[in-house]
Design a protein around this motif. Sequence first.
Motif, PDB file in Angstrom:
ATOM      1  N   ALA A 145      12.725 -61.802-112.080  1.00  0.00           N
ATOM      2  CA  ALA A 145      12.330 -63.114-111.563  1.00  0.00           C
ATOM      3  C   ALA A 145      12.391 -63.154-110.046  1.00  0.00           C
ATOM      4  O   ALA A 145      11.615 -63.864-109.402  1.00  0.00           O
ATOM      5  CB  ALA A 145      13.230 -64.202-112.157  1.00  0.00           C
ATOM      6  N   ALA A 146      13.305 -62.374-109.483  1.00  0.00           N
ATOM      7  CA  ALA A 146      13.437 -62.318-108.020  1.00  0.00           C
ATOM      8  C   ALA A 146      12.458 -61.338-107.395  1.00  0.00           C
ATOM      9  O   ALA A 146      12.377 -61.237-106.169  1.00  0.00           O
ATOM     10  CB  ALA A 146      14.863 -61.932-107.645  1.00  0.00           C
ATOM     11  N   GLY A 147      11.723 -60.608-108.242  1.00  0.00           N
ATOM     12  CA  GLY A 147      10.764 -59.638-107.735  1.00  0.00           C
ATOM     13  C   GLY A 147      11.344 -58.249-107.536  1.00  0.00           C
ATOM     14  O   GLY A 147      10.694 -57.389-106.936  1.00  0.00           O
ATOM     15  N   VAL A 148      12.539 -58.009-108.022  1.00  0.00           N
ATOM     16  CA  VAL A 148      13.193 -56.711-107.836  1.00  0.00           C
ATOM     17  C   VAL A 148      12.511 -55.672-108.714  1.00  0.00           C
ATOM     18  O   VAL A 148      12.319 -55.887-109.905  1.00  0.00           O
ATOM     19  CB  VAL A 148      14.695 -56.806-108.186  1.00  0.00           C
ATOM     20  CG1 VAL A 148      15.351 -55.427-108.135  1.00  0.00           C
ATOM     21  CG2 VAL A 148      15.394 -57.767-107.234  1.00  0.00           C
ATOM     22  N   TRP A 149      12.147 -54.538-108.114  1.00  0.00           N
ATOM     23  CA  TRP A 149      11.448 -53.482-108.857  1.00  0.00           C
ATOM     24  C   TRP A 149      12.238 -52.182-108.929  1.00  0.00           C
ATOM     25  O   TRP A 149      11.859 -51.263-109.651  1.00  0.00           O
ATOM     26  CB  TRP A 149      10.091 -53.203-108.206  1.00  0.00           C
ATOM     27  CG  TRP A 149      10.221 -52.588-106.841  1.00  0.00           C
ATOM     28  CD1 TRP A 149      10.352 -51.259-106.542  1.00  0.00           C
ATOM     29  CD2 TRP A 149      10.232 -53.282-105.591  1.00  0.00           C
ATOM     30  NE1 TRP A 149      10.446 -51.076-105.172  1.00  0.00           N
ATOM     31  CE2 TRP A 149      10.376 -52.316-104.569  1.00  0.00           C
ATOM     32  CE3 TRP A 149      10.129 -54.626-105.232  1.00  0.00           C
ATOM     33  CZ2 TRP A 149      10.416 -52.646-103.217  1.00  0.00           C
ATOM     34  CZ3 TRP A 149      10.179 -54.943-103.877  1.00  0.00           C
ATOM     35  CH2 TRP A 149      10.331 -53.972-102.899  1.00  0.00           C
ATOM     36  N   GLY A 150      13.334 -52.082-108.192  1.00  0.00           N
ATOM     37  CA  GLY A 150      14.119 -50.855-108.193  1.00  0.00           C
ATOM     38  C   GLY A 150      15.519 -51.103-107.685  1.00  0.00           C
ATOM     39  O   GLY A 150      15.889 -52.234-107.373  1.00  0.00           O
ATOM     40  N   VAL A 151      16.298 -50.035-107.620  1.00  0.00           N
ATOM     41  CA  VAL A 151      17.669 -50.121-107.120  1.00  0.00           C
ATOM     42  C   VAL A 151      17.921 -48.952-106.164  1.00  0.00           C
ATOM     43  O   VAL A 151      17.273 -47.902-106.288  1.00  0.00           O
ATOM     44  CB  VAL A 151      18.689 -50.084-108.277  1.00  0.00           C
ATOM     45  CG1 VAL A 151      18.584 -51.298-109.148  1.00  0.00           C
ATOM     46  CG2 VAL A 151      18.573 -48.808-109.097  1.00  0.00           C
ATOM     47  N   PRO A 152      18.852 -49.165-105.228  1.00  0.00           N
ATOM     48  CA  PRO A 152      19.604 -50.387-104.964  1.00  0.00           C
ATOM     49  C   PRO A 152      18.749 -51.406-104.224  1.00  0.00           C
ATOM     50  O   PRO A 152      17.886 -51.048-103.436  1.00  0.00           O
ATOM     51  CB  PRO A 152      20.751 -49.890-104.069  1.00  0.00           C
ATOM     52  CG  PRO A 152      20.161 -48.715-103.326  1.00  0.00           C
ATOM     53  CD  PRO A 152      19.252 -48.049-104.331  1.00  0.00           C
ATOM     54  N   THR A 153      19.013 -52.673-104.484  1.00  0.00           N
ATOM     55  CA  THR A 153      18.266 -53.749-103.824  1.00  0.00           C
ATOM     56  C   THR A 153      19.207 -54.860-103.402  1.00  0.00           C
ATOM     57  O   THR A 153      19.999 -55.349-104.207  1.00  0.00           O
ATOM     58  CB  THR A 153      17.190 -54.329-104.758  1.00  0.00           C
ATOM     59  OG1 THR A 153      16.153 -53.364-104.954  1.00  0.00           O
ATOM     60  CG2 THR A 153      16.578 -55.594-104.172  1.00  0.00           C
ATOM     61  N   PHE A 154      19.100 -55.239-102.131  1.00  0.00           N
ATOM     62  CA  PHE A 154      19.725 -56.461-101.643  1.00  0.00           C
ATOM     63  C   PHE A 154      18.704 -57.585-101.770  1.00  0.00           C
ATOM     64  O   PHE A 154      17.512 -57.378-101.511  1.00  0.00           O
ATOM     65  CB  PHE A 154      20.098 -56.354-100.157  1.00  0.00           C
ATOM     66  CG  PHE A 154      21.230 -55.442 -99.826  1.00  0.00           C
ATOM     67  CD1 PHE A 154      22.528 -55.724-100.253  1.00  0.00           C
ATOM     68  CD2 PHE A 154      21.023 -54.306 -99.063  1.00  0.00           C
ATOM     69  CE1 PHE A 154      23.586 -54.894 -99.924  1.00  0.00           C
ATOM     70  CE2 PHE A 154      22.077 -53.468 -98.726  1.00  0.00           C
ATOM     71  CZ  PHE A 154      23.363 -53.763 -99.161  1.00  0.00           C
ATOM     72  N   VAL A 155      19.157 -58.770-102.139  1.00  0.00           N
ATOM     73  CA  VAL A 155      18.337 -59.974-102.034  1.00  0.00           C
ATOM     74  C   VAL A 155      19.099 -60.939-101.137  1.00  0.00           C
ATOM     75  O   VAL A 155      20.214 -61.357-101.468  1.00  0.00           O
ATOM     76  CB  VAL A 155      18.054 -60.610-103.405  1.00  0.00           C
ATOM     77  CG1 VAL A 155      17.317 -61.936-103.224  1.00  0.00           C
ATOM     78  CG2 VAL A 155      17.237 -59.671-104.276  1.00  0.00           C
ATOM     79  N   VAL A 156      18.528 -61.235 -99.994  1.00  0.00           N
ATOM     80  CA  VAL A 156      19.141 -62.116 -99.004  1.00  0.00           C
ATOM     81  C   VAL A 156      18.122 -63.186 -98.627  1.00  0.00           C
ATOM     82  O   VAL A 156      16.996 -62.859 -98.231  1.00  0.00           O
ATOM     83  CB  VAL A 156      19.580 -61.344 -97.738  1.00  0.00           C
ATOM     84  CG1 VAL A 156      20.193 -62.296 -96.720  1.00  0.00           C
ATOM     85  CG2 VAL A 156      20.563 -60.235 -98.093  1.00  0.00           C
ATOM     86  N   ASN A 157      18.512 -64.441 -98.751  1.00  0.00           N
ATOM     87  CA  ASN A 157      17.583 -65.539 -98.472  1.00  0.00           C
ATOM     88  C   ASN A 157      16.282 -65.383 -99.280  1.00  0.00           C
ATOM     89  O   ASN A 157      15.191 -65.652 -98.771  1.00  0.00           O
ATOM     90  CB  ASN A 157      17.263 -65.634 -96.983  1.00  0.00           C
ATOM     91  CG  ASN A 157      18.464 -66.046 -96.162  1.00  0.00           C
ATOM     92  OD1 ASN A 157      19.456 -66.519 -96.702  1.00  0.00           O
ATOM     93  ND2 ASN A 157      18.382 -65.837 -94.861  1.00  0.00           N
ATOM     94  N   GLU A 158      16.433 -64.907-100.513  1.00  0.00           N
ATOM     95  CA  GLU A 158      15.317 -64.719-101.434  1.00  0.00           C
ATOM     96  C   GLU A 158      14.335 -63.657-100.950  1.00  0.00           C
ATOM     97  O   GLU A 158      13.200 -63.576-101.441  1.00  0.00           O
ATOM     98  CB  GLU A 158      14.596 -66.044-101.699  1.00  0.00           C
ATOM     99  CG  GLU A 158      15.508 -67.105-102.307  1.00  0.00           C
ATOM    100  CD  GLU A 158      14.785 -68.400-102.611  1.00  0.00           C
ATOM    101  OE1 GLU A 158      13.618 -68.548-102.206  1.00  0.00           O
ATOM    102  OE2 GLU A 158      15.391 -69.265-103.252  1.00  0.00           O
ATOM    103  N   GLN A 159      14.770 -62.821-100.003  1.00  0.00           N
ATOM    104  CA  GLN A 159      13.953 -61.712 -99.521  1.00  0.00           C
ATOM    105  C   GLN A 159      14.531 -60.398-100.051  1.00  0.00           C
ATOM    106  O   GLN A 159      15.750 -60.233-100.127  1.00  0.00           O
ATOM    107  CB  GLN A 159      13.915 -61.678 -97.991  1.00  0.00           C
ATOM    108  CG  GLN A 159      13.413 -62.962 -97.343  1.00  0.00           C
ATOM    109  CD  GLN A 159      11.984 -63.287 -97.757  1.00  0.00           C
ATOM    110  OE1 GLN A 159      11.102 -62.438 -97.705  1.00  0.00           O
ATOM    111  NE2 GLN A 159      11.766 -64.537 -98.156  1.00  0.00           N
TER     112      GLN A 159
END
Length: 219
Positions: free
Chosen positions: A163-177
């Motif tokens: 839902a956040a658009g994450v497609w791989g790891v590792p991933t930070f999501v900060v301010n929905e970016q």
Amino acid sequence: MKAQHSADSGHPYFFFDFISPFSYLLLEQHEKWPDMPFELVPVQLLKLLDRWGQPHATTIPSKRVFTYRHALFRAEQLGIPFKMPPAHPFDPSKALRLAALADGDITIVRDIFRYIWREGRDCSSAEGFRALCERVGMPEAEARIDDEDVKAKLRANDDRAVAAGVWGVPTFVVNEQIFWGEDTLPMVLWVARSPNWLDAAEVKRISTLPMAPTDADFS
């Protein structure tokens, strides 16, 4: 010194999978992360790739070899102890459920990563997982790991990532970016210190570039 985040920033996340050596390498640099209350979220990388229709790196023989060499190189470059587990890819599901059961506690997550990527241990076998549960001080987890609520929590994490658009790891999501990859840390730090960078004209322009027509001739 850790960078400060703005008061109106969204809740920050760190999505990871134990199958990823780069997730391990990035967490080992935790003291460099921005000073934000990151929530550590275990997800199933293979499930994310399936949802986005992406192949895993290990399905391409030459990419598999490069990925392992690159991980080792980065570990040596960063001075981080590194030892590949006995086989890769392996089934990380039990370790991921263990992390979900621990609510993403950073100490436990780090210990799991180190068991796999610092000691080169097998977390997927019955014996290896039992030893891992003992290592992190959660021996009761061995009996709970197949509980439906634990599995459901991990599936919910996958849904949250997609839902956040994450497609791989590792991933930070900060301010929905989204900031993806072990080498994204400098960019995360830059945006944490200079949040207005994302509003720069060129950043906005390239973020909304149109795609070429689907019938374009790329030959």
